[in-house]
Design a protein around this motif. Structure first.
Motif, short mmCIF file in Angstrom:
data_model
loop_
_atom_site.label_atom_id
_atom_site.label_comp_id
_atom_site.label_asym_id
_atom_site.label_seq_id
_atom_site.Cartn_x
_atom_site.Cartn_y
_atom_site.Cartn_z
N ARG A 186 -13.22 12.93 10.38
CA ARG A 186 -12.80 12.07 11.49
C ARG A 186 -12.52 10.65 11.02
NH1 ARG A 186 -16.82 9.62 14.74
NH2 ARG A 186 -18.32 10.96 13.71
N ASN A 187 -13.27 10.21 10.02
CA ASN A 187 -13.13 8.82 9.59
C ASN A 187 -12.05 8.62 8.54
OD1 ASN A 187 -15.14 8.05 11.29
ND2 ASN A 187 -16.75 8.24 9.76
N LEU A 188 -11.37 9.70 8.16
CA LEU A 188 -10.31 9.54 7.18
C LEU A 188 -9.03 9.06 7.86
CD1 LEU A 188 -12.17 10.83 5.22
CD2 LEU A 188 -10.43 12.52 4.64
N SER A 189 -8.17 8.49 7.08
CA SER A 189 -6.88 8.09 7.65
C SER A 189 -6.05 9.34 7.90
CB SER A 189 -6.16 7.16 6.69
OG SER A 189 -5.58 7.92 5.66
N GLY A 190 -5.04 9.19 8.76
CA GLY A 190 -4.26 10.34 9.20
C GLY A 190 -3.73 11.17 8.03
N GLY A 191 -3.13 10.50 7.08
CA GLY A 191 -2.54 11.22 5.96
C GLY A 191 -3.59 11.97 5.16
N ASN A 192 -4.71 11.36 4.98
CA ASN A 192 -5.77 12.02 4.22
C ASN A 192 -6.33 13.22 4.95
OD1 ASN A 192 -6.10 10.60 1.68
ND2 ASN A 192 -6.52 8.83 2.96
N VAL A 248 -9.24 -2.48 19.31
CA VAL A 248 -9.99 -1.23 19.28
C VAL A 248 -11.22 -1.39 18.39
CG1 VAL A 248 -9.90 1.21 18.72
CG2 VAL A 248 -7.89 0.08 19.64
N TYR A 249 -11.00 -2.02 17.24
CA TYR A 249 -12.13 -2.33 16.36
C TYR A 249 -12.41 -3.82 16.44
CZ TYR A 249 -11.22 2.15 13.99
OH TYR A 249 -11.05 3.47 13.69
N GLY A 250 -13.66 -4.18 16.42
CA GLY A 250 -14.00 -5.59 16.29
C GLY A 250 -13.80 -5.99 14.84
N GLY A 307 2.19 1.13 3.01
CA GLY A 307 1.03 1.37 2.17
C GLY A 307 0.74 2.85 2.10
N GLU A 308 -0.03 3.20 1.12
CA GLU A 308 -0.38 4.60 0.97
C GLU A 308 -1.28 5.06 2.10
OE1 GLU A 308 -1.22 5.98 -3.31
OE2 GLU A 308 -2.04 3.97 -3.10
N ASN A 309 -1.56 6.34 2.10
CA ASN A 309 -2.53 6.85 3.07
C ASN A 309 -3.87 6.19 2.82
OD1 ASN A 309 -0.99 10.00 2.63
ND2 ASN A 309 -0.87 8.73 4.43
N GLY A 310 -4.42 5.70 3.90
CA GLY A 310 -5.73 5.08 3.76
C GLY A 310 -5.68 3.64 3.29
N LYS A 365 -3.42 0.58 7.23
CA LYS A 365 -2.40 0.21 8.21
C LYS A 365 -2.90 0.41 9.64
CE LYS A 365 0.39 3.31 6.50
NZ LYS A 365 -0.42 3.86 5.39
N SER A 366 -3.37 1.62 9.91
CA SER A 366 -3.82 1.90 11.27
C SER A 366 -5.01 1.03 11.64
CB SER A 366 -4.22 3.37 11.40
OG SER A 366 -3.13 4.19 11.05
N THR A 367 -5.83 0.77 10.65
CA THR A 367 -7.00 -0.06 10.93
C THR A 367 -6.57 -1.48 11.30
OG1 THR A 367 -8.19 1.27 9.32
CG2 THR A 367 -9.23 -0.78 10.01
N LEU A 368 -5.58 -1.97 10.60
CA LEU A 368 -5.08 -3.31 10.92
C LEU A 368 -4.55 -3.35 12.35
CD1 LEU A 368 -4.53 -6.11 9.61
CD2 LEU A 368 -2.18 -5.35 9.32
#
Ligand SMILES: Nc1ncnc2c1ncn2[C@@H]1O[C@H](COP(=O)(O)OP(=O)(O)OP(=O)(O)O)[C@@H](O)[C@H]1O
Ligand SMILES: Nc1ncnc2c1ncn2[C@@H]1O[C@H](COP(=O)(O)OP(=O)(O)OP(=O)(O)O)[C@@H](O)[C@H]1O
Ligand SMILES: [Mg+2]
Ligand SMILES: [Mg+2]
Lengths: 549, 368, 305, 347
Positions: free
Chosen positions: A395-401, A47-49, A31-34, A37-40
């Motif tokens: 801080r809340n952006l995805s890595g790529g962003n 880590v996240y509820g 998937g694109e940045n944001g 993926k990392s959130t999933l």
């Protein structure tokens, strides 16, 4: 995982996503940045509820309240940003949480021995007793991987593990992944390198904007289709780029030199070296992990002070003591370590973008709010930063962003020399192409670029000239005229320091013989079987992530 | 508490946490190995010493040790009766409670936290001990009760910090108000302790020969130090303490028991404060609500002088012990000097602290 | 050598060494006390080792230990707190060094631990203040509202001065302490507390402050509220430092109980007695008096502090 | 509804609520609490007193906010306040005309200049020598009080100088001068940091020093600036405190005020870990603290219980402010909403 939803204030990061993994299979999340993926991954590992949905592991419904529980349940993870402890030894970073014990205390000897074994398994020869913080980002990434594969895991999750690695290391990693696969471990592998995905993965799931696009078998999905599914439209940027690279590369050599380093060096970091960069020239730095590319670039960017040699900017001899001085000379350095040296996490996207420009203007002359907004908006659009809200915290952006924001910061100061250390780390192919195009356009308009990337294809595609480093020496400085990945690799990997001339000759011979690799561009079959040592893993000098036709 | 900046101007905490790009990592091949070590043992020793001093891990402690010895020698030359074993031992006798406090504080600071409540808790334990003993409780019940109560207070603070994300500075400040307030509630005036066991412990001396002696408190303090060294160095809990200081998020993502450890650290500090309070009552044989005001700063200073970074992650318990001794020796010098007025005393303490910290900084400055 | 001078016969004064462990310099009173003692020793030609404990008992204990190490001839100190001195005083006794207490007593069963205690009696001071109030309002028929400005909570003078005062005014049921709050012995504290208390107790008749400084703060607050200190609201304080005496002479304070910091002379006498092998009296009360407004005007010109 | 939710989710919501609760308690104990009267053209009343007495803490807290935003801390503010007071009073006392406006102006100027030097000193230790701020300022905290006492020789210097006293207890246009000074300091700090790029630089250095350095922010100069500004604030506060009683008390002026200031900053929602700061929050924090003190006096809380009361208030504010509590609340609200929704569906 079924119907997973996660929302952050203002963003719905995941919306009813289904995802599954099978033992003995490598699954890729694309998937694109944001895209989420990392959130999933963070949802899976507690880590996240999650706001909605269920997670089932080996037939049982689970709900982890933290990574520790996930780990205990056999899920081992390398997260996107390398999350290790700089203050502890390498051995501890690998073994922490499951140290071998003796007499009720930690058995340090056994710990060292075990971690040395694990590192050797990745062909990494470092002292397990050394401090983690003393190692470069790439090495740290490998250490994180070593930590993850040590656990007797049922599931291994790797979120962009290869973003800083070069071909050799990737090959080692793939060897390990294959052997784990044979042990029926379920592996999740996230990467923006399509080559790597096609080489190692069996199955992939595509996300777009937090929603599920679909699950596919790798063998059944053409790259072009994959890309289209990821970004929702067709990608053509790269093709254009190729055409232009080589037209521009010619006839650029007579431009005026903007920056010139002569015998510039720093004790313990980089041996004295020469490097002239002409205005409008893109120079690539190539070398193995730890060869000194970053160190050299830092001298040019004023991050570290050079203690020998001379630097001239626009014909004037200067000493760069601070990054600030470099910036005032319109030299921008974009660090490879975006988390620690790049972004300012708790500031907004807008503030991060204008930071360097503002610092250069001084505190007393604030950039008017309106101008700030314009700047932010224009870069958000140009680089497709998402979410496109200038008031979001970086801080809340995805890595790529985050990487894009960093890039925007440097572009905003209108640099005359832009030093990019691994700028495309963790950036999706669409954005990568955008960035490359941007760099190229800027170079056409007279900006010089020093470009460092572990991806040789990228270096070759963009650069007019390639400078090769080995063991902190500059060993070659070549026009990018008929260079191939293979010939570069040969030069880079060659152990002989003394024989610069030979290597050069060889290389030129090579270069002359080999066709211009980048022009090949045919859809490449994925490489199977164990790769040969010494960087031949990418025998197919393939940049085709985006450009099959 | 806060992430207090160590070297913001010159480089950054980044440079301190990850002494980036200085210590070269082990070379990949033989090509990179350094020059062959020269045969001269003296030169080698000098180089080893230099490496020790400039190591981010051991440097500050080593320098503190050297400076301590230097100060002691200078004092010995300057003052009659200074250079004696007993003066040295008295540093332990007089500061046994502070050593225990510094041990607890080291745990807290290693995780990047801070505990401002320790001074008030010392006073509170003294008050509890004195008032209960006065009403006829047995020491065998009083001491464990104090340790349990102060540990529970630590637990509450820890929970406040971890569960409610209250900043350690503030949570422990509230605990400090509470403990101090409870002291007054127990009694406004001082209460002396006449319990025979306490008196015995207070006056008894353990001879070490040569006319030198220590108190049982010293032994207790040293045992606490030994246990702390072992826990920090050789247990998972100890390593997790360092891990939290190195990066809490990282520790969390590595699956370490961050929550438990973070809370436990404050329990330990509470326990140590309680124990220090008990040792303090051995020392003064009384409870007094106004006692030990500002002691938290002494403990923090000792820990920091001992080479622990307030941002967490780097430091040793033994360093903190050295830090206590340094504060003690400064005090001793002032009494031996014997001519300083109140204000010069303050200025002198500040100046010595400054000299100490600057020397420490200069000596450990890594070569550029 | 050190120790018991009596056994070896008197030493020449210039060979004597006295260690003095002061509480700190927490107030003007204390500084005057320190200065007086230092001056007295200078005059007498006796060497004084001085240390400042910064209000910490542990520092004082350390200082006394160090005096024992240094084998001084006499140790004198003003204990930070009454309790907890047995251990270290026993050490001094074992080393044969006589100990003199100044200003505050120690609470010890074994009174052989010190040779003499020189100082004021805080309870007595409270009583004197109370007595004046009692007399002043002897024929009051209505309730008299009193605000008490306490010293630092837990400090011995604060506790004792409150106690002595309460004891005496209990005789007259019309005298009622309507509010009692700590002003930490400081002017700023006294001012702030008075300011707030005046609002919730507008009909107050008298303020009793545990020291002059708080009383001076109260004056500021009273004036700011548009009232006249000394008239609309009467003020009684303890200490008789210079500023307090001035206010008393100006009619802003009505009565001050003296608590003299000038202990130097008497301390020297005690040291000399010890040196000569004599036994000084066990309890020496500082020569102290009380001042009314008229007496203050008289005494003010030659007050030294 | 949404506006309400927005207000409730603000970091300042609970501190403000606490402030109101304290007001209410006062009102019960003393019905005239909110009454503000005009006497001789000057404002009088409990609220005015709270503002006036809270002014020094607020001024110091403003400086402290900026220091804390850079990940620092300044423990020396109390000592600096004492030095400023001592210097000013000794100059006024030493002059032949203590009541002269020029004398006072000189005294105040000298005190402020000295405080600048002290601030630069702190900045030097932190920015150049790289000493951890808590220790760097601990040095001045200890030695500084000694210096103040050296200046006054341990005595309380009482000055009889109406212009000086005016700073602490005077009125201008009916408003206490101390309040005006605090408002000016507060306004200037807000203006300078928010209208120029300083605020952003301070935050950026506090959040990620190395990234800021690489972006060209001059961290060193910035640290010098904030520590100097903080010392200046401390000196101004010290002068107000001293002028308030017209006496320099080197021992007690500003004693423990650093704790109050830090507490004010933190109650106001600024993290001690540096980074984003809120001057408005600091204002609320300082008011909460001063109201707390006043409440203790007016309500007649016995001295022995004062500390416990303070502990309780601080704890309650912190717990209510905590994100954990917010989550619990929002969970509760969601459940309520769900139930309400069900009810709607059913009807
Ligand atoms: N803590 C957070 N708070 C708010 N928004 C967040 C947070 N974490 C992630 N997001 C948002 O969630 C979305 C998904 O982010 P995520 O990190 O999962 O992307 P990704 O697919 O891993 O991208 P990349 O390839 O760039 O790493 C993004 O829009 C991001 O801004
Ligand atoms: N953080 C660090 N601390 C100490 N030494 C480092 C650090 N990073 C790199 N080095 C050393 O400096 C040398 C050059 O590293 P540099 O980072 O410049 O390499 P590079 O070519 O950029 O490779 P990469 O970034 O892929 O690791 C290497 O030998 C490495 O061991
Ligand atoms: Mg990601
Ligand atoms: Mg690099």
């Amino acid at each position: 995982m079924r119907g997973i939803s996660i929302g952050f204030p203002g963003v719905k990061a995941l919306d009813g996503v289904d995802f599954r993994m099978f033992p003995g299979e490598v699954h890729s999340l694309m998937g694109e940045n944001g895209a989420g993926k990392s959130t999933l991954i963070k949802a899976l590992t507690g880590v996240y509820g999650i706001d909605a949905g269920t997670i089932t592991l080996a037939g049982e419904q689970v709900s982890f309240s933290g990574p520790a529980q996930a780990q205990a349940a056999g899920i081992s993870t390398v997260y996107q940003e390398v999350n290790l402890l700089p203050n502890l030894s390498v051995a501890e970073n690998i073994m922490l949480g499951r140290e071998p014990r003796r007499f009720g205390g930690i058995d340090w000897r056994a710990m060292r021995r075990r971690s040395a074994e694990l590192l050797a398994g990745l062909n990494l020869d470092i002292d397990p007793g050394s401090l983690l913080g003393d190692h470069s980002l790439a090495v740290q990434q490998l250490i994180a991987i070593a930590r993850a594969i040590d656990v007797n895991a049922k599931v291994l999750i790797l979120d962009e593990p290869t973003s800083s690695l070069d071909a050799d290391e990737v090959a080692e990693l793939f060897r390990v992944i294959r052997s784990l696969k044979d042990q029926r471990v379920a592996i999740l592998f996230v990467s923006h390198f399509l080559d790597q995905v096609y080489e190692i993965c069996d199955r992939l799931t595509v996300l777009r904007n937090g929603t599920l696009v679909g699950e596919y078998l790798v063998d059944e999905l053409l790259r072009i289709d994959l890309v289209q599914k990821m970004i929702g439209k067709e990608l053509t940027a790269l093709d254009e780029l190729e055409q232009r690279v080589h037209t521009v590369a010619v006839g650029e050599s007579d431009a005026a030199t903007f920056v010139s380093a002569s015998q510039l060096g720093r004790r313990g970091a980089i041996n004295p070296a020469d490097l002239p960069i002409a205005a409008g020239e893109v120079v690539g730095l190539a070398g193995l992990l730890g060869s000194g590319r970053t160190e050299f670039a830092r001298l040019l960017g004023g991050i570290d002070r050079a203690d020998m040699g001379e630097l001239t900017v626009s014909g004037e001899s200067v000493k760069l003591r601070t990054p600030r001085q470099a910036i005032s000379k319109r030299i921008a350095f974009s660090s490879e370590n975006r988390r620690d040296e790049g972004i300012v996490g708790d500031l907004t996207v807008r503030d991060n973008i204008v930071l360097a420009l503002q610092a250069d203007r001084g505190w007393a002359r604030p950039i008017p709010k309106k101008k700030q907004d314009e700047l932010a908006q224009s870069y958000i659009q140009a680089l497709n930063i998402r979410p496109g809200n200038p008031d979001a915290l970086v801080r809340n952006l995805s890595g790529g962003n985050q990487q894009k924001v960093l890039l925007a910061r440097w572009l905003a100061i209108a640099p005359r020399l832009l030093i990019l250390d691994e700028p495309t780390r963790g950036i999706d192919i669409g954005a990568k192409a955008e960035i490359q195009k941007l760099v190229f356009n800027l170079a056409e308009n007279g900006m010089s670029v020093l470009f460092i990337s572990a991806e040789l294809e990228e270096v070759l595609r963009l650069s007019h000239r390639v400078v090769v480093l080995r063991d902190r020496h500059v060993v070659a400085d070549l026009e990018n005229d008929g260079l191939t990945v293979d010939s570069l690799l040969a030069l880079i990997a060659d152990g002989r320091v003394a024989s610069d001339d030979e290597a050069l000759e060889e290389l030129q011979a090579d270069g002359a013989a080999a066709p211009v690799a980048v022009a090949a561009g045919a859809p490449a079959p994925s490489v199977t079987g164990a790769p040969a040592p010494s960087g031949t893993a990418t025998t197919h000098p393939d940049h085709t992530e985006g450009g099959p036709r | 508490m806060t992430e207090l900046l160590d070297a913001p101007g010159r480089t950054s905490p980044g440079a301190d946490r990850a002494p980036a790009r200085r210590a070269p990592r082990t070379p990949r091949g033989p090509a990179g190995s350094g020059p062959a070590p020269s045969g001269n043992p003296l030169a080698r020793a000098a180089r080893a010493a230099g490496a020790l001093l400039t190591s981010p891990k051991y440097g500050p402690v080593t320098v503190t040790a050297i400076l301590f010895v230097a100060v002691f020698v200078v004092g010995g030359i300057r003052y009659r009766g200074f250079f004696s074993g007993q003066v040295f031992l008295n540093l332990f006798v007089d500061n046994a409670y502070l050593i225990v406090l510094a041990v607890g504080m080291t745990f807290v600071i290693l995780t990047g936290g801070i505990d401002l409540s320790v001074g008030a808790v010392v006073a509170l334990s003294g008050m509890i001990a004195a008032s209960l003993l006065q009403t006829g409780w047995s020491p065998a019940a009083v001491i464990p009760l104090i340790l349990v109560l102060t540990s529970v207070l630590g637990l509450l603070v820890g929970l406040m910090i971890h569960v409610f994300k209250v900043q350690p500075f503030i949570a422990t400040l509230a605990a400090m108000f509470l403990a101090r307030g409870l002291c007054y509630v127990i009694s406004q005036s001082s209460i002396s302790i006449t319990d025979p066991t306490f008196v015995q412990l207070a006056v008894s001396r353990i001879p070490l020969g040569g006319g030198m002696s220590i108190t049982p408190s010293v032994i207790i303090a040293l045992v606490v130090v030994a246990i702390a060294v072992w826990v920090l160095h050789a247990t998972r809990f100890g390593r997790t303490v360092y891990a939290i200081g190195g990066g809490e998020t990282s520790g969390l993502l590595m699956g370490l028991p961050v929550a438990r450890t973070k809370v436990l650290v404050y329990v330990i500090s509470g326990f140590c404060s309680g124990l220090a309070g008990v040792l303090f009552t051995f020392y003064t044989l009384s409870g007094y609500p106004l006692t030990a005001i500002g002691t938290e700063l002494d403990a923090i200073a000792a820990v920091v002088i001992g080479g622990t970074l307030l941002t967490g992650g780097y430091g040793f318990v033994l360093g903190s012990v050295l830090g206590v001794l340094v504060l003690g020796v400064i005090q001793t010098i002032i009494t031996f000097e014997g001519t300083l007025s109140s204000w010069w005393t303050k200025i002198f303490i500040g100046a010595l602290l400054l000299v100490f910290i600057i020397l420490q900084k200069v000596l450990t400055a890594r070569r550029r | 050598s050190g120790g018991n001078a009596a056994a070896e016969g008197p030493k020449p004064l210039d060979e004597l060494v006295v260690g003095f462990a002061q509480v700190g310099a927490e107030s003007g009173w204390r500084t005057a006390n320190t200065k007086d003692i230092q001056a007295a020793f200078e005059d007498a030609g006796i060497e004084l080792k001085f240390s400042d404990a910064q209000q910490k008992q542990e520092n004082q204990i350390k200082a006394i230990r160090s005096y024992i190490q240094q084998q001084v001839d006499v140790i004198a100190f003003s204990p930070v707190v009454e309790t907890g001195w047995d251990a270290v005083l026993n050490e001094a006794k074992a080393a044969g060094i006589p100990v003199v207490l100044t200003d505050r007593a120690v609470d010890s069963k074994d009174d052989s631990l010190y040779v003499s205690f020189l100082g004021s009696d805080f309870v007595e001071e409270g009583k004197k203040a109370g007595q004046w109030v009692l007399d002043e309002y002897a024929d009051a028929t209505e309730p008299v509202q009193i605000i008490q400005l306490e010293g630092t909570t837990g400090a011995a003078p604060a506790i004792d001065r409150a106690e002595g005062f309460a004891d005496v005014i209990a005789e007259n049921p019309n005298l009622e302490v309507v509010a009692s709050q700590t002003g930490d012995f400081t002017r700023a504290g006294g001012k702030q507390v008075t300011e707030a208390l005046l609002k919730s107790n507008p009909d107050v008749d008298l303020i009793y402050a545990h020291n002059d400084d708080m009383g001076l703060g109260a004056i500021e607050a009273i004036e700011a509220a548009g009232l006249v200190p000394g008239k609309d609201i009467k003020i009684v304080t303890v200490d008789a430092v210079h500023d307090g005496m001035q206010a008393l002479a100006d009619g802003k304070i009505n009565f001050i109980v003296e608590c003299s910091p000038l202990l130097g002379k008497q301390l020297i006498d005690i040291v000399k007695q010890i040196n000569d092998g004599e036994t000084p009296e066990k309890r020496i009360i500082t020569e102290e008096t009380t001042f009314t407004q008229e007496q203050a005007i008289e005494a003010l010109p030659d007050r030294q502090y | 509804m949404t506006a309400l939710a927005k207000i409730a989710s603000s970091r300042l919501f609970w501190p403000v609520v606490m402030l109101l609760v304290l007001f209410a308690i006062n009102l019960v104990a003393f019905p005239g609490f909110f009454t503000i009267t005009v006497r001789d053209g000057q404002l009088f009343g409990s609220l005015i007193d709270i503002l006036r007495n809270g002014a020094p803490t607020l001024i110091i807290a403003v400086g402290m906010t900026l220091v804390i935003a850079t990940r620092g801390i300044d423990l020396s503010v109390g000592a600096v306040a004492a030095i400023a007071g001592a210097v000013a009073c000794s100059i006024i006392l030493g002059s032949p005309e203590p009541g002269n406006l020029a004398t006072v102006a000189v005294a105040v100027a000298v005190a402020l200049v000295i405080s600048l030097v002290l601030g630069v000193w702190n900045g030097f230790l932190v920015a150049v020598l790289g000493i951890q701020p808590i220790i760097a300022t601990l040095i001045l905290m200890t030695a500084g009080r000694g210096v103040a006492m050296l200046i006054t020789e341990g005595q309380i210097l009482t000055v009889n100088s109406p212009p000086f006293k005016f700073l602490g207890s005077g009125f201008w246009l009916g408003v206490p001068v101390a309040v005006i000074i605090a408002a000016v300091v507060f306004g200037l700090a807000a203006l300078i940091t928010r209208r120029t790029a300083l605020g952003m630089f301070i935050e950026s250095v506090g959040i990620n020093p190395e990234a800021s350095r690489q972006a060209g922010v001059r961290a060193r100069g910035l640290l010098f600036a904030v520590y100097t500004f903080c010392a200046l604030c401390a000196a101004i506060a010290g002068l107000i405190l001293t002028a308030n009683t017209a006496a320099a008390d080197a021992n007690n002026t500003g004693l423990f005020i650093e704790l109050d200031a830090i507490l004010a900053v933190v109650i106001g929602g600024t993290s001690l870990a540096g980074g984003r700061y809120s001057l408005l929050g600091t204002l609320v924090g300082a008011l909460v603290i001063q109201t707390l003190v006043t409440t203790v006096y007016t309500v007649g809380i016995p001295p022995i219980a004062t500390m416990v009361f303070k502990a309780a208030v601080v704890t309650v504010v912190c717990l209510l402010q905590s994100p954990t509590t917010a989550e619990a609340f929002s969970g509760f609200r969601r459940r309520l909403a769900v139930r309400a929704g069900k009810g709607l569906a059913a009807s």
